[in-house]
Design a protein around this motif. Structure first.
Motif, PDB file in Angstrom:
ATOM      1  N   ASN A  89       0.856  -1.179   0.000  1.00  0.00           N
ATOM      2  CA  ASN A  89       0.000   0.000   0.000  1.00  0.00           C
ATOM      3  C   ASN A  89       0.902   1.242   0.000  1.00  0.00           C
ATOM      4  N   ASP A  90       0.948   1.992   1.086  1.00  0.00           N
ATOM      5  CA  ASP A  90       1.795   3.189   1.113  1.00  0.00           C
ATOM      6  C   ASP A  90       3.081   2.984   1.902  1.00  0.00           C
ATOM      7  N   LEU A 104       6.902 -10.097   6.691  1.00  0.00           N
ATOM      8  CA  LEU A 104       7.040  -8.641   6.714  1.00  0.00           C
ATOM      9  C   LEU A 104       5.824  -7.951   6.087  1.00  0.00           C
ATOM     10  N   ILE A 105       5.352  -8.478   4.975  1.00  0.00           N
ATOM     11  CA  ILE A 105       4.170  -7.908   4.329  1.00  0.00           C
ATOM     12  C   ILE A 105       2.966  -7.989   5.263  1.00  0.00           C
ATOM     13  N   GLN A 165      -0.911  -5.537   9.112  1.00  0.00           N
ATOM     14  CA  GLN A 165      -1.444  -5.518  10.475  1.00  0.00           C
ATOM     15  C   GLN A 165      -1.274  -4.142  11.114  1.00  0.00           C
ATOM     16  N   MET A 166      -0.095  -3.538  10.917  1.00  0.00           N
ATOM     17  CA  MET A 166       0.139  -2.213  11.474  1.00  0.00           C
ATOM     18  C   MET A 166      -0.755  -1.173  10.796  1.00  0.00           C
ATOM     19  N   GLN A 167      -0.970  -1.306   9.501  1.00  0.00           N
ATOM     20  CA  GLN A 167      -1.870  -0.385   8.801  1.00  0.00           C
ATOM     21  C   GLN A 167      -3.294  -0.503   9.341  1.00  0.00           C
ATOM     22  N   GLU A 168      -3.724  -1.727   9.616  1.00  0.00           N
ATOM     23  CA  GLU A 168      -5.063  -1.931  10.174  1.00  0.00           C
ATOM     24  C   GLU A 168      -5.150  -1.339  11.580  1.00  0.00           C
ATOM     25  N   ALA A 207      -4.820  -5.633  -0.672  1.00  0.00           N
ATOM     26  CA  ALA A 207      -3.608  -4.808  -0.620  1.00  0.00           C
ATOM     27  C   ALA A 207      -3.002  -4.623  -2.004  1.00  0.00           C
ATOM     28  N   PHE A 208      -2.337  -3.471  -2.179  1.00  0.00           N
ATOM     29  CA  PHE A 208      -1.488  -3.250  -3.334  1.00  0.00           C
ATOM     30  C   PHE A 208      -0.054  -3.540  -2.899  1.00  0.00           C
ATOM     31  N   VAL A 209       0.534  -4.607  -3.453  1.00  0.00           N
ATOM     32  CA  VAL A 209       1.899  -4.985  -3.127  1.00  0.00           C
ATOM     33  C   VAL A 209       2.725  -4.973  -4.403  1.00  0.00           C
ATOM     34  N   ASP A 210       3.735  -4.122  -4.417  1.00  0.00           N
ATOM     35  CA  ASP A 210       4.587  -3.955  -5.603  1.00  0.00           C
ATOM     36  C   ASP A 210       5.999  -4.403  -5.252  1.00  0.00           C
TER      37      ASP A 210
END
Length: 418
Positions: free
Chosen positions: A35-36, A75-76, A81-84, A412-415
């Motif tokens: 994400n960000d 890690l992802i 989890q932290m974003q939530e 999620a957006f994962v790049d």
């Protein structure tokens, strides 16, 4: 998540062998965007070193190559989890992390500060440990805030479960811990199997089961060292029954293929279910969150604070540490008390409460109280209705937590920048 073989090999070599200053410059590269949020090669390097140290594996390119997919996946998940947690306005402070690390040290009979010092000698950056602990605490609080309140257990369900257990009197019950390695694709299955085989090798060489569970297991029990509590023979997953029945106390199972992944189990203890009389006397800890002076916040806010601060507490020492942090003189240990002698509201709070698990917050005239059973209170026979309710609630909460992180992954957006 899948890496091309050459990308994995390149990254493993880069993380292991780049000289300075080239290595320092390489470490600032972005490995992935969630994400960000950014995961740098430095973040990935710190976690790989932590995984190598905990599993007691030699620091080789081959071992790094094998660990990389699982470490990146973890890690992802932690970033999600932290974003939530941030989304629902939950915070984890430095003192929360310090308490959790102190609890891990006590469980492993290490002196204060011993965990980070031991890992630092292995070249592990303490920030890698603290970041992982922060994510574990945050996720427990997310579960407590969002998911646990949605779980409802009916009286008929409790009666049915008790009847099932009554039929098992005289049969074994098992105290188990797990390392769960799930997968969604054939490529992930191969990664999970290889990791499970490596972990089994390390367990046979004496690596501590709980440490490996915290680092590698992707079950909700990971933050508690994989501990699952007592499970009756009839409630074992079908895939587990034969391997568990073959274990002696302290032994580790082979790699077990289940419907969703691979699992490694250890038998911590075993007993025979039977009917007994009165519950034993117990030792409790009462943690009091005093009502602030002046214009206090709404009671719902105080209850949420009490629930959040105690969600990660795993023993009464941790509760006592929180009491010291709150400067709460009314917090205290209550020894040698029988359940029938407790006030009704306290008896309801601790009925069926497992040792080392914080109760729901209990409002009172002197503030919000949270209780924990330190010892005793056992009943060698059938569990109480409260214990059955708690067991079913925990099973459903764990299922909801798995679904929630899966939904977060899918949205999620994962790049990947490797």
């Amino acid at each position: 998540m899948k890496f091309a073989p050459m990308a994995v090999l390149f990254l493993a070599v880069a993380l292991a062998a780049l000289p300075s200053p080239g290595r320092a410059q390489e470490m600032d590269r972005i490995a992935a965007v969630v994400n960000d949020d950014i995961i740098s090669l430095r973040d990935l390097e710190g976690r790989i070193k932590l995984a190598l140290a905990v599993s007691n594996l030699p620091d080789t390119v081959e071992n790094r190559r094998r660990l990389l997919p699982q470490v990146m996946r973890k890690l992802i998940d932690e970033h999600l989890q932290m974003q939530e947690a941030r989304r629902v306005k939950l915070q984890v402070g430095a003192e929360d992390i310090n308490r959790a690390i102190a609890t891990i040290e006590k469980q492993n009979r290490m002196p204060p500060g011993g965990l980070l010092a031991q890992l630092a000698r292995a070249g592990v950056d303490p920030s890698a440990v603290r970041d992982q602990v922060r994510a574990d605490i945050a996720w427990l609080r997310v579960i407590g805030r969002l998911l646990q309140p949605t779980v409802r257990v009916g009286e008929e369900e409790i009666t049915d479960r008790l009847e099932t257990l009554r039929q098992q009197i005289g049969r074994p019950e098992y105290l188990l811990a797990e390392i769960e390695l799930p997968f969604d694709t054939p490529a992930q299955e191969q990664e999970a199997r290889h990791l499970g085989e490596r972990l089994l090798d390390q367990l046979k060489s004496g690596a501590p089961f709980q440490a490996l569970a915290r680092q590698f297991s992707q079950s909700g029990s990971a933050s508690n060292g994989g501990m699952l509590g007592w499970i009756s023979e009839i409630n074992l997953d079908e895939d587990w029954r034969e391997p568990v029945a073959a274990l002696q106390k302290g032994q580790v199972s082979p790699l077990i293929r289940t419907g969703s992944g691979y699992t490694i189990l250890t038998l911590v203890n075993q007993r025979i279910a039977g009917v007994s009389g009165e519950p034993d006397a117990m030792s409790l800890y009462r943690l009091v969150f005093p009502t602030p002076t002046g214009k206090p916040p709404p009671q719902e806010q105080l209850i949420a604070k009490a629930r959040d601060m105690t969600a990660a507490a795993k023993d009464c020492d941790a509760m006592e540490d929180i009491g010291g942090e709150l400067n709460s003189p009314k917090s205290q240990r209550i020894d040698n008390v029988r359940p029938q002698a407790l006030p009704p509201e306290v008896a309801r709070a601790v009925d069926g409460l497992a040792i080392g698990k914080a109760s729901a917050p209990v409002p009172g005239p002197d503030g919000i109280s949270v209780y924990m059973v330190c010892s005793g209170g056992g009943n060698a026979g059938l569990p109480s209705r409260g214990q059955i309710r708690q067991q079913i609630e925990e099973e459903r909460t764990e299922l909801l937590a798995r679904r929630h992180i899966r939904d977060l992954r899918r949205a999620a957006f994962v790049d990947f920048r490797l």
